[in-house]
Enzyme design. Structure first.
Site, mmCIF file in Angstrom:
data_model
loop_
_atom_site.group_PDB
_atom_site.id
_atom_site.type_symbol
_atom_site.label_atom_id
_atom_site.label_comp_id
_atom_site.label_asym_id
_atom_site.label_seq_id
_atom_site.Cartn_x
_atom_site.Cartn_y
_atom_site.Cartn_z
ATOM 1 N N GLU A 258 -21.336 -30.753 125.552
ATOM 2 C CA GLU A 258 -21.306 -30.213 126.914
ATOM 3 C C GLU A 258 -20.522 -28.905 126.938
ATOM 4 O O GLU A 258 -20.925 -27.931 127.575
ATOM 5 C CB GLU A 258 -20.659 -31.242 127.852
ATOM 6 N N TYR B 208 -8.183 -34.438 122.712
ATOM 7 C CA TYR B 208 -9.380 -34.492 123.551
ATOM 8 C C TYR B 208 -9.843 -35.929 123.737
ATOM 9 O O TYR B 208 -9.923 -36.706 122.784
ATOM 10 C CB TYR B 208 -10.487 -33.652 122.924
ATOM 11 N N ARG C 213 -12.754 -37.199 124.999
ATOM 12 C CA ARG C 213 -14.168 -37.591 124.860
ATOM 13 C C ARG C 213 -14.534 -37.497 123.384
ATOM 14 O O ARG C 213 -14.896 -36.440 122.879
ATOM 15 C CB ARG C 213 -15.069 -36.687 125.707
ATOM 16 N N ASP D 141 -17.088 -30.510 122.588
ATOM 17 C CA ASP D 141 -18.249 -31.383 122.489
ATOM 18 C C ASP D 141 -19.528 -30.632 122.877
ATOM 19 O O ASP D 141 -19.509 -29.433 123.145
ATOM 20 C CB ASP D 141 -18.069 -32.622 123.373
ATOM 21 N N ASP E 12 -14.595 -26.989 126.021
ATOM 22 C CA ASP E 12 -14.367 -28.192 125.212
ATOM 23 C C ASP E 12 -15.235 -28.188 123.963
ATOM 24 O O ASP E 12 -16.290 -27.545 123.909
ATOM 25 C CB ASP E 12 -14.660 -29.446 126.040
ATOM 26 N N HIS F 226 -14.310 -34.484 115.196
ATOM 27 C CA HIS F 226 -13.345 -34.763 116.251
ATOM 28 C C HIS F 226 -12.315 -35.762 115.735
ATOM 29 O O HIS F 226 -12.534 -36.467 114.774
ATOM 30 C CB HIS F 226 -14.043 -35.374 117.470
ATOM 31 N N GLU G 31 -12.470 -24.289 130.834
ATOM 32 C CA GLU G 31 -13.251 -24.965 131.886
ATOM 33 C C GLU G 31 -12.467 -25.219 133.172
ATOM 34 O O GLU G 31 -13.017 -25.130 134.262
ATOM 35 C CB GLU G 31 -13.802 -26.297 131.349
#
Length: 960
Positions: A108, A338, A340, A106, A104, A385, A18
């Site tokens: 998103e 990570y 988030r 997640d 990532d 996670h 990203e």
């Protein structure tokens, strides 16, 4: 076999992440044979306005970017600023044999990976590569163990995106029409705003209660043995607990209106408290009881997104946005996992690393026999996670990282919390001592004191959590009491009567608002930082210190939403929507039936119980028709939703140009109105304050009449500060060729609206002042400009030291200034406007200064401009430190590349001369045709741009 050697045998691989920073780090771990490139966030999204929607779409689809009539099909467009990057990715893909989507882990990130696949249309094998930390081992393992794209996560993210688009684009226009243009509504931002507004309403309704009690300082009678421990105090301080067996009222015994919650308490007033203190002066006291209990405190769970934001706010003074910006850099550079995440789980590798450091740094006595595990508190947490922790299978201590500033401080916080989570409990004893005596008037008074001793600090050696209450005691704070036993005589050294008053509920801070949203299960923790950023940017909330204060505008917005869109800002309804979205993510409910019921309601294509069942709503009663709600707006009285009574006859109204108070009916005798300062907190608008504002003349303070023009001169408070101006006679043309503008001048910084005189005003309006002419007859004038007072001679300007010089400087002094060489560097530094103390990050003194673009805070290394809601007088040290932290998190400003002309060597010039001659001939031949084509293209562009601008102006701002 390493990824590099595999690549050498298997061909070239393109890895898409990203961010460019992440790409640079990962490239170093993969080596040759791998091309690592960034998508730079989302490459495709719903259109930002009608101008971005392809021409084939019309009507509602063009307005919303979603085809609500055909299964809520979204219209995706490649962002204009990403087209060049998409082309670059396509070119790289054509040269590759395999594609790794490494966004990532997640929802998103999964959605970005899916959009990349849809846009790039790869003809080579595609793998989904995931990792929770950017270390060499983690990256190489991710390459060796790819997975398939998780379509459930993509669907879940897409459903959220569509829901937020429908909510924002349907409700925001209602706010435009009924409150003020360019406002926005959102599924989570509107609820967050309502929480802040409700807290302010509680503060406005709050009525303080006064109560009194006694504090006694007691010492052991002479000859008492005591403990013999020199560390034990010789006296103890105790507070009055009861009189004649009836408990003495404390703050918790009163409600928000200042009333006692129960009649079973003794409410002491000042007179009774002082009388009791006097009656106890010569009383002999005795220890009535000593109660000792074991104390045990377990370590805190490792950080997840929200707890990191809360603790960084308490301990480092970071806002949620700054915390996430700094954490993002730490993650991308391989220092933490990570950031988030909803999970408090640590991997076996992380647990082993933490336990190893406990032994190494604190000794084996601090290490529990078994590793600690932490159950996830967050509903629907993605347990795959990890918690936020230092990266790698061996944690780097903060000193080993080489980090500095905010990154060092946040890493240290994460490192301490992670290591402490694998340490033993803290243990000790808590003691409560009760002391009694009989007053001279016969009343039986009992005092109470509590203490705590920690015999083994355990995890507290590494880390102690902060608290939202600045007056609360931290876990590692000891309160030692003298060693006393039941029956021991005590003497009172001093007994004082103390008055207290209850306080209104504290305003939310960023940390406490994050905590409240999470506890109510509203929104996703990973979005809270952006939500708080949105409500601050929209002007719904502003900051005073660290407190979040709602604006009067937010009162009007929330008032409208509560009265006419009640369910959309209902806390339980919003939480249930979150549950439904999570069920869609798990495959337990279908997205399209759920969206259909939310948007169309019972009258939509699917109705009745079957629709609710198919949508997976269970109770079937918390989704209704948004479309119907926003269609009929006749019942919404714009004036009513923006009006709030202050007192009898005085009303606060939120108007197009801001809040104001008024009394009486407009255009009637006795009508009064006055603007309300934009930085005034709603609970500060008392009846007395409203009367004070109304007492000020609406047209400003009249100073008198200009003897030269006969015009009235007034002093006013303006948008850009206080100023003086003249009132032109009625009928003076204000527009057209003959328009007359009133003379106007800003007040000097040494002047105020309350004290400025007519003489001052006339002098200010006389500027610029002619000082005289130089030897060559060039006029020199003294003027007051945007950046301060200065002299002007032709095109040559020179700064003056003070505003007063504008009226006092002589021609000789001006010529002396011009005789000096012009300074090209910075002028002499101005003295600071305010000192805030030492910055906790840099250790440097922080001051407020007046700069070219207004006041700013600086520690001599980092500068941060004050926001519109900050004032020099009102800014606190904490707010100053926060502005500096936010500026540091953004990093240095990007410098615009200067256009340079490449120096051509003699060889190149010779080699290209012939080609240039041929090219010139071709250019001449094509010139006429090019002119015609350019003219057509320019006309087409202007037409398209005009149409796009009109359409964009009608579009709502981005939603949550």
């Amino acid at each position: 076999m390493s990824p590099t050697s595999e690549t050498a045998q298997g061909g070239r691989r393109l890895v898409i992440v990203e961010s460019p920073a992440k790409a640079k780090t990962i490239k170093g771990y993969l080596g040759p044979g791998y091309t690592v490139e960034a998508s730079v966030g989302h490459i495709r999204d719903l259109p930002n306005g009608a101008a971005e929607v392809p021409e084939k779409y019309t009507g509602e689809v063009r307005r919303l970017g979603v085809d609500v009539e055909h299964d809520f099909q979204p219209v995706y467009v490649v962002n204009a600023d990403k087209k060049a990057q998409v082309k670059k990715l396509k070119d790289l893909l054509r040269e590759s044999d395999e594609l790794f989507l490494a966004t990532d882990e997640d929802r998103e990130g999964e959605a970005i990976a899916w959009h990349l696949q849809e846009v790039l249309k790869p003809k080579v094998p595609v793998k989904r590569m995931v990792f929770h930390e950017i270390t060499k081992d983690a990256i190489q393992q991710a390459v060796r163990n790819p997975r398939e794209l998780n379509k459930k996560l993509v669907d879940a993210q897409e459903t959220r995106r569509i829901l937020d688009r429908l909510y924002g684009y349907e409700v925001s226009p209602v706010l435009w029409k009924k409150v003020m243009p360019r406002l926005s509504a959102g599924r989570v931002q509107s609820v967050a705003t309502r929480l802040v507004v409700e807290r302010e309403r509680e503060r406005i309704a709050f009525r303080s209660a006064e109560y009194w009690d006694l504090t006694g300082t007691f010492s052991q009678a002479s000859g008492s043995a005591g403990s013999g421990d020199p560390s034990d105090p010789s006296s103890l301080v105790a507070r009055l607990a009861s009189v004649d067996g009836v408990r003495v009222a404390q703050g918790r015994d009163f409600d928000s209106l200042g009333r006692a919650r129960t009649a079973n308490v003794l409410h002491l007033d000042e007179a009774n408290a002082r009388a009791l203190a006097a009656a106890l002066e010569n009383t002999t006291f005795q220890v009535r009881s000593v109660e000792s209990k074991p104390y045990r405190r377990s370590p805190y769970a490792p950080f997840r997104t929200t707890t990191l934001q809360q603790e960084a706010s308490r301990k480092l003074g970071f806002g949620a946005k700054v915390t996430m910006q700094v954490a993002q850099k730490l993650y991308e550079n391989g220092f933490i996992t990570y950031m988030r995440t909803d999970s408090t789980t640590l991997s076996e590798t992380a647990v082993a690393a933490a336990r190893a450091q406990v032994t190494q740094l604190y000794g084996a006595s601090y290490l529990p026999d078994k590793p600690r595990t932490y159950a996830g508190k967050v509903k629907n947490a993605q347990e795959a996670h990890e918690a936020i922790r230092p990266s790698g299978d061996r944690f780097r201590t903060p000193a080993e990282t080489g980090l500095t500033g905010d990154q060092f401080r946040l890493y240290e916080l994460i490192w301490k919390r992670t290591v402490a989570s694998q340490m033993k409990d803290a243990t000790g004893n808590s003691v409560t001592v009760r002391i009694g005596g009989t007053a001279s008037d016969g009343r039986n008074a009992e005092f109470s004191a509590s203490g705590k001793t920690i015999t083994f600090h355990g995890f507290m050696k590494a880390y102690v959590e902060g608290t939202d209450d600045p007056n609360a005691e931290l876990d590692d704070r000891e309160r030692r009491l003298p060693q006393v036993s039941e029956g021991d005589p005590l003497s009172a050294e001093e007994i004082t009567a103390d008055g207290h008053s209850t306080k209104p509920p504290a305003r939310y801070t960023e940390a406490s608002l994050v905590k409240e949203l999470e506890e109510r299960e509203i929104g996703r923790p990973s979005t809270y930082a952006s939500i708080i950023g949105t409500i601050l940017d929209r002007g719904y909330v502003f900051k005073k210190g660290t407190a979040l204060v709602p604006s009067f505008l937010s009162f009007a917005v929330v008032n409208l939403l509560e009265k006419h869109f009640g369910r959309l800002v209902d806390y339980d309804f919003t939480a249930r929507m979150e549950d439904d979205l999570d069920r869609i993510a798990r495959g337990e409910a279908e997205a399209v039936p759920w969206l259909r019921r939310f948007y169309f309601g019972e009258t939509g294509p699917m109705t009745g119980e079957s629709a609710a069942a198919d949508a997976g709503n269970g109770d079937g009663d918390h989704l209704g028709g948004l479309k119907e709600l926003v269609t009929d707006l006749g019942a919404i009285d714009a004036r009513e939703v923006s009006s709030f009574p202050v007192a009898d006859g005085i009303v606060l109204r939120v108007g197009k140009y801001g809040p104001y108070v008024e009394r009486g009916e407009k255009d009637t005798e006795g009508y009064q109105s006055a603007d309300v300062p934009p930085d005034m907190a709603p609970d500060e608008l008392t009846v007395e304050k409203a009367e004070e504002l109304l007492a000020q003349p609406r047209g400003g303070r009249e100073l008198g009449t200009d003897p030269g023009s006969g015009h009235t001169i007034v002093a006013k408070a303006g948008r850009y500060g206080p100023y003086v101006t003249e009132v032109l006679p009625e009928g003076t043309p204000k527009t057209g060729k003959n328009a007359v503008k009133p003379r106007t001048a800003s007040l000097f910084k040494t002047m105020s609206l309350d004290t400025v005189t007519l003489e001052d005003a006339l002098k200010l309006m006389s500027l610029p002042r002619v000082v005289g002419n130089d030897a060559e007859g060039v006029e020199i004038t003294a003027q007051n400009g945007r950046y301060g007072p200065y002299l002007k001679k032709g095109t040559d300007s020179r700064s003056l030291q003070s505003e007063e010089q504008l009226f006092t400087i002589t021609l000789e002094e001006a010529l002396a200034i011009y005789a000096q060489p012009k300074q090209r560097g910075r002028a002499a530094a101005k003295p600071p406007l305010k000192e805030l103390g030492d910055d906790p990050t840099s250790g440097r003194p922080v001051v407020v200064k007046d700069g070219r673009f207004g006041p700013y805070v600086t520690d001599g290394e980092t500068n941060a401009t004050l926001r519109s809601t900050d004032t020099v007088e009102g800014i606190t040290p904490e707010r100053g430190f926060e502005l500096l932290a936010e500026k540091r998190a953004k990093g240095p400003a990007k410098k615009t590349a200067k256009k340079t002309t490449a120096k051509k060597t003699a060889t190149k010039a010779t080699a290209t001369k012939a080609a240039a001659t041929k090219a010139a001939a071709k250019k001449t031949a094509a010139k006429t045709a090019a002119k015609k084509t350019a003219a057509k293209a320019t006309t087409a562009k202007r037409t398209a741009a005009s149409a796009a601008a009109k359409k964009t102006a009608a579009e709502p701002p981005a939603e949550d």
